[in-house]
Design an enzyme around this catalytic site. Structure first.
Site, PDB file in Angstrom:
ATOM      1  N   ARG A 232      23.896 -43.657  39.002  1.00  0.00           N
ATOM      2  CA  ARG A 232      24.968 -42.833  38.443  1.00  0.00           C
ATOM      3  C   ARG A 232      25.894 -43.742  37.642  1.00  0.00           C
ATOM      4  O   ARG A 232      26.070 -44.923  37.969  1.00  0.00           O
ATOM      5  CB  ARG A 232      25.777 -42.153  39.563  1.00  0.00           C
ATOM      6  CG  ARG A 232      25.070 -40.961  40.207  1.00  0.00           C
ATOM      7  CD  ARG A 232      24.991 -39.776  39.264  1.00  0.00           C
ATOM      8  NE  ARG A 232      24.335 -38.615  39.850  1.00  0.00           N
ATOM      9  CZ  ARG A 232      23.050 -38.285  39.685  1.00  0.00           C
ATOM     10  NH1 ARG A 232      22.261 -39.059  38.951  1.00  0.00           N
ATOM     11  NH2 ARG A 232      22.554 -37.192  40.230  1.00  0.00           N
ATOM     12  N   HIS A 280      20.184 -39.753  30.283  1.00  0.00           N
ATOM     13  CA  HIS A 280      19.958 -39.281  31.666  1.00  0.00           C
ATOM     14  C   HIS A 280      18.580 -38.605  31.759  1.00  0.00           C
ATOM     15  O   HIS A 280      18.457 -37.439  32.139  1.00  0.00           O
ATOM     16  CB  HIS A 280      21.067 -38.320  32.118  1.00  0.00           C
ATOM     17  CG  HIS A 280      21.139 -38.216  33.615  1.00  0.00           C
ATOM     18  ND1 HIS A 280      22.309 -38.068  34.307  1.00  0.00           N
ATOM     19  CD2 HIS A 280      20.173 -38.247  34.565  1.00  0.00           C
ATOM     20  CE1 HIS A 280      22.071 -38.013  35.610  1.00  0.00           C
ATOM     21  NE2 HIS A 280      20.765 -38.112  35.785  1.00  0.00           N
TER      22      HIS A 280
HETATM   23  P1  NAP Z   1      17.695 -41.257  48.948  1.00  0.00           P
HETATM   24  O1  NAP Z   1      16.248 -40.994  49.289  1.00  0.00           O
HETATM   25  O2  NAP Z   1      18.749 -40.524  49.692  1.00  0.00           O
HETATM   26  O3  NAP Z   1      17.888 -42.826  49.130  1.00  0.00           O
HETATM   27  C1  NAP Z   1      19.126 -43.427  49.014  1.00  0.00           C
HETATM   28  C2  NAP Z   1      18.979 -44.913  49.306  1.00  0.00           C
HETATM   29  O4  NAP Z   1      20.210 -45.570  49.000  1.00  0.00           O
HETATM   30  C3  NAP Z   1      18.662 -45.198  50.772  1.00  0.00           C
HETATM   31  O5  NAP Z   1      17.755 -46.280  50.868  1.00  0.00           O
HETATM   32  C4  NAP Z   1      20.034 -45.602  51.320  1.00  0.00           C
HETATM   33  O6  NAP Z   1      20.005 -46.492  52.448  1.00  0.00           O
HETATM   34  C5  NAP Z   1      20.619 -46.330  50.129  1.00  0.00           C
HETATM   35  N1  NAP Z   1      22.082 -46.387  50.219  1.00  0.00           N
HETATM   36  C6  NAP Z   1      22.959 -45.361  50.289  1.00  0.00           C
HETATM   37  N2  NAP Z   1      24.226 -45.821  50.414  1.00  0.00           N
HETATM   38  C7  NAP Z   1      24.124 -47.167  50.431  1.00  0.00           C
HETATM   39  C8  NAP Z   1      25.080 -48.211  50.562  1.00  0.00           C
HETATM   40  N3  NAP Z   1      26.365 -47.959  50.717  1.00  0.00           N
HETATM   41  N4  NAP Z   1      24.636 -49.481  50.556  1.00  0.00           N
HETATM   42  C9  NAP Z   1      23.321 -49.758  50.428  1.00  0.00           C
HETATM   43  N5  NAP Z   1      22.347 -48.809  50.302  1.00  0.00           N
HETATM   44  C10 NAP Z   1      22.761 -47.535  50.304  1.00  0.00           C
HETATM   45  O7  NAP Z   1      17.953 -40.995  47.404  1.00  0.00           O
HETATM   46  P2  NAP Z   1      16.875 -40.986  46.211  1.00  0.00           P
HETATM   47  O8  NAP Z   1      16.100 -39.731  46.177  1.00  0.00           O
HETATM   48  O9  NAP Z   1      16.147 -42.276  46.251  1.00  0.00           O
HETATM   49  O10 NAP Z   1      17.856 -40.934  44.938  1.00  0.00           O
HETATM   50  C11 NAP Z   1      18.820 -41.959  44.723  1.00  0.00           C
HETATM   51  C12 NAP Z   1      19.693 -41.619  43.524  1.00  0.00           C
HETATM   52  O11 NAP Z   1      18.964 -41.756  42.322  1.00  0.00           O
HETATM   53  C13 NAP Z   1      20.200 -40.184  43.467  1.00  0.00           C
HETATM   54  O12 NAP Z   1      21.295 -39.983  44.344  1.00  0.00           O
HETATM   55  C14 NAP Z   1      20.614 -40.066  42.019  1.00  0.00           C
HETATM   56  O13 NAP Z   1      21.935 -40.520  41.866  1.00  0.00           O
HETATM   57  C15 NAP Z   1      19.658 -41.037  41.318  1.00  0.00           C
HETATM   58  N6  NAP Z   1      18.688 -40.315  40.470  1.00  0.00           N
HETATM   59  C16 NAP Z   1      18.763 -40.500  39.125  1.00  0.00           C
HETATM   60  C17 NAP Z   1      17.866 -39.844  38.300  1.00  0.00           C
HETATM   61  C18 NAP Z   1      17.860 -40.081  36.807  1.00  0.00           C
HETATM   62  O14 NAP Z   1      17.149 -39.411  36.072  1.00  0.00           O
HETATM   63  N7  NAP Z   1      18.640 -41.045  36.325  1.00  0.00           N
HETATM   64  C19 NAP Z   1      16.893 -38.976  38.849  1.00  0.00           C
HETATM   65  C20 NAP Z   1      16.858 -38.819  40.231  1.00  0.00           C
HETATM   66  C21 NAP Z   1      17.759 -39.492  41.043  1.00  0.00           C
HETATM   67  P3  NAP Z   1      19.383 -46.014  53.868  1.00  0.00           P
HETATM   68  O15 NAP Z   1      17.889 -46.078  53.669  1.00  0.00           O
HETATM   69  O16 NAP Z   1      19.877 -47.009  54.821  1.00  0.00           O
HETATM   70  O17 NAP Z   1      19.880 -44.605  54.108  1.00  0.00           O
END
Ligand code: NAP
Length: 317
Positions: A232, A280
């Protein structure tokens, strides 16, 4: 799903909304779709909502609302709506097709940074013929911030490409893909940053991760490192990025997400020679597959079975 009312709340352009409606209706032929006004007029009826960027307040005043399924992976905007009922379970989108797209974008960016292809692009504009040194993939450290659905898919692809891959998460509970090293917490980040020739951000936006990529952390990267922000815009302190690029401590940045989207026409990122801007688009939700993912979760909710990919509202992801 007869008898259960489903709302579709999306702030999308009409053609995109129509595509979603088509695929959701095909995936849930038994559902009874209604709009928010109809749901408010029949407050006792249990309903679930399928949402994509709903306008703030769109889900307020619906006492029958029992479940919210997001069509987006990131739920920061949704959770920031103070009118979102506090006790309603929220699930985010986890779709293998989206994870695969994210892995592709990550690989393209890492490879382009590692081989200096963005530098060749700059030199083409200057009509300058100059060959720089070529490093092997196994000499390049790539660190992925976030070890969730997106981070795991990206890290697996980077390992397969031969990079030295580190994955950073909050808890370290989920093992990284085979061949990658997983670290957690502030200490883990401090150990990983100096090894990140390429730093890829795939974190969710939460109070704990907002502004994470500021001057101090950018300065901990190896000289000339590349930054890839696919999480983000608010993870990154924009002025600190410009400063690091202009001083040459950071080599190049690939940015897909921004504080303000669409990126305003006058923003300095558009024309900076060391920044590559994407709109994005790193990993779009594909309605053809995501509608089925949403349908499976809605059926689970209706049947009282466990819902997949529930958001922890307190943690913010
Ligand atoms: P997810 O499955 O919920 O995974 C989030 C990861 O981030 C987990 O490994 C979590 O750790 C870690 N995390 C959260 N807070 C943290 C912190 N304070 N310190 C260190 N690690 C932390 O999410 P996801 O599906 O992978 O998606 C992640 C993000 O990608 C989305 O929220 C979105 O913002 C972004 N995204 C962008 C696009 C784009 O087109 N640009 C598309 C899709 C998603 P734990 O394993 O310990 O819980």
């Amino acid at each position: 799903m007869a008898g259960i009312k489903l709302l579709f709340c999306a702030d999308l352009d009409p053609a995109e909304a129509a595509t979603w409606r088509h695929h959701l209706a095909a995936a849930l032929p038994e559902a009874d779709w209604l709009d928010a006004d109809a749901a408010r007029a029949a407050p006792a009826a249990a309903c679930a909502a399928v949402v994509a960027n709903p306008r703030p307040g769109a889900l307020a005043g619906l006492p029958g609302l029992g479940f919210v399924q997001s069509l987006w992976a990131g739920v920061d905007r949704l959770l920031a709506d103070p009118t979102l009922p506090p006790d309603v379970p929220v699930a985010r989108m986890v779709d293998p097709a989206m994870s695969a797209a994210m892995a592709e974008t990550t690989l393209w960016a890492a490879l382009s940074l590692h081989r200096g292809f963005f530098a060749y692009q700059r030199r083409q504009r200057e009509r300058r013929w100059h060959v720089h040194a070529q490093r092997r993939a196994d000499e390049i450290g790539v660190v992925v911030l976030g070890g969730g659905a997106m981070g795991q898919a990206a890290a697996s692809r980077l390992v397969a490409q031969g990079y030295r891959v580190g994955v950073w998460s909050r808890s370290g509970a989920r093992p990284p893909p085979a061949g990658a090293e997983g670290l957690a917490g502030d200490d883990g980040l401090a150990r990983l940053l100096p090894r990140a020739d390429v730093l890829v951000n795939l974190l969710p936006l939460t109070p704990a991760t907002r502004g994470l990529l500021g001057a101090r952390r950018l300065a901990a990267l190896p000289p000339g490192a590349g930054l890839v922000n696919l999480g983000r815009g608010a993870h990154l302190v924009e002025a600190d990025l410009l400063d690091a690029l202009d001083r040459g401590t950071l080599g190049h940045a690939v940015l897909d997400v921004f504080e303000t989207e669409p990126l305003p026409a006058g923003h300095p990122f558009w024309t900076h020679p060391r920044i590559t801007v994407l709109p994005h688009a790193a990993a779009l939700t594909d309605p053809r597959s995501a509608a089925s993912v949403a349908a499976a979760n809605l059926r689970a909710w209706h049947a009282g079975r466990p819902i997949e990919h529930l958001v922890d509202r307190a943690r913010g992801y």
